[in-house]
Design a protein around this motif. Sequence first.
Motif, mmCIF file in Angstrom:
data_model
loop_
_atom_site.group_PDB
_atom_site.id
_atom_site.type_symbol
_atom_site.label_atom_id
_atom_site.label_comp_id
_atom_site.label_asym_id
_atom_site.label_seq_id
_atom_site.Cartn_x
_atom_site.Cartn_y
_atom_site.Cartn_z
ATOM 1 N N LEU A 221 0.986 -1.275 0.418
ATOM 2 C CA LEU A 221 0.149 0.294 0.281
ATOM 3 C C LEU A 221 0.909 1.752 0.355
ATOM 4 N N LEU A 222 1.503 1.254 1.164
ATOM 5 C CA LEU A 222 2.823 2.632 0.933
ATOM 6 C C LEU A 222 4.149 2.573 -0.319
ATOM 7 N N GLY A 223 4.000 1.674 -0.901
ATOM 8 C CA GLY A 223 5.212 1.388 -1.361
ATOM 9 C C GLY A 223 4.876 1.421 -3.484
ATOM 10 N N MET A 224 2.923 1.816 -2.929
ATOM 11 C CA MET A 224 2.247 1.730 -4.302
ATOM 12 C C MET A 224 1.860 2.597 -4.779
ATOM 13 N N HIS A 225 0.599 3.114 -3.190
ATOM 14 C CA HIS A 225 -0.331 3.856 -3.507
ATOM 15 C C HIS A 225 -0.451 4.870 -2.487
ATOM 16 N N LEU A 226 0.109 5.073 -1.593
ATOM 17 C CA LEU A 226 0.357 6.419 -0.760
ATOM 18 C C LEU A 226 1.132 6.625 0.211
ATOM 19 N N PRO A 227 2.051 6.574 -0.085
ATOM 20 C CA PRO A 227 2.601 7.984 -0.492
ATOM 21 C C PRO A 227 2.771 7.643 -2.377
ATOM 22 N N GLY A 228 3.563 6.249 -2.409
ATOM 23 C CA GLY A 228 3.502 5.555 -3.273
ATOM 24 C C GLY A 228 5.044 5.518 -3.392
ATOM 25 N N LYS A 229 5.560 5.459 -5.356
ATOM 26 C CA LYS A 229 6.728 5.023 -5.870
ATOM 27 C C LYS A 229 7.738 6.080 -5.542
ATOM 28 N N GLY A 230 9.146 5.485 -5.201
ATOM 29 C CA GLY A 230 10.053 6.385 -4.779
ATOM 30 C C GLY A 230 10.219 6.100 -3.216
ATOM 31 N N SER A 231 9.078 6.605 -2.751
ATOM 32 C CA SER A 231 8.921 6.460 -1.075
ATOM 33 C C SER A 231 9.644 5.143 -0.517
ATOM 34 N N VAL A 232 10.690 5.154 0.712
ATOM 35 C CA VAL A 232 11.324 4.807 0.798
ATOM 36 C C VAL A 232 10.720 4.274 2.689
ATOM 37 N N TYR A 233 10.863 3.124 3.585
ATOM 38 C CA TYR A 233 9.830 2.888 4.762
ATOM 39 C C TYR A 233 11.129 3.574 5.631
#
Length: 138
Positions: free
Chosen positions: A63-75
């Motif tokens: 969910l976080l990696g693809m939608h919100l916040p989405g691509k390019g985001s890092v945990y």
Amino acid sequence: MATFAIGQKASFSKTITESDIVQFAGLSGDFNPIHIDREYAKETRFGQRIAHGLLTTSLLSGLLGMHLPGKGSVYLSQTLRFVKPVLIGDTITAHAEVLSFSEEKRVLTLKTDCFNQNGVLVLEGEAAMLVPREEASA
């Protein structure tokens, strides 16, 4: 540049299958019989096999990696509290809601929850995500 609003939400659903549990056991090395062995699991408090907690948590990653916040985001971090077991055949919906966003640090804080098909909370937590300064071209 991506911007985020407090209260902004996204969700993602998946039905947990026998194959998911077997593959996750192989990937993680967690062959705990509560997940793998039907006869063993019958004798536990749950009366049947349950999904790995981190298998359920992995839906938050999607969910976080693809939608919100989405691509390019890092945990950066994720807190977790496992509330109820997830069973084979449960359809789990992962939800994320923006709690805060530091434009300067590019850090997004989100409430993260997972619910089963009956609307029962199975997992809750909070995530911090580092978001890119510029969106990568598609």
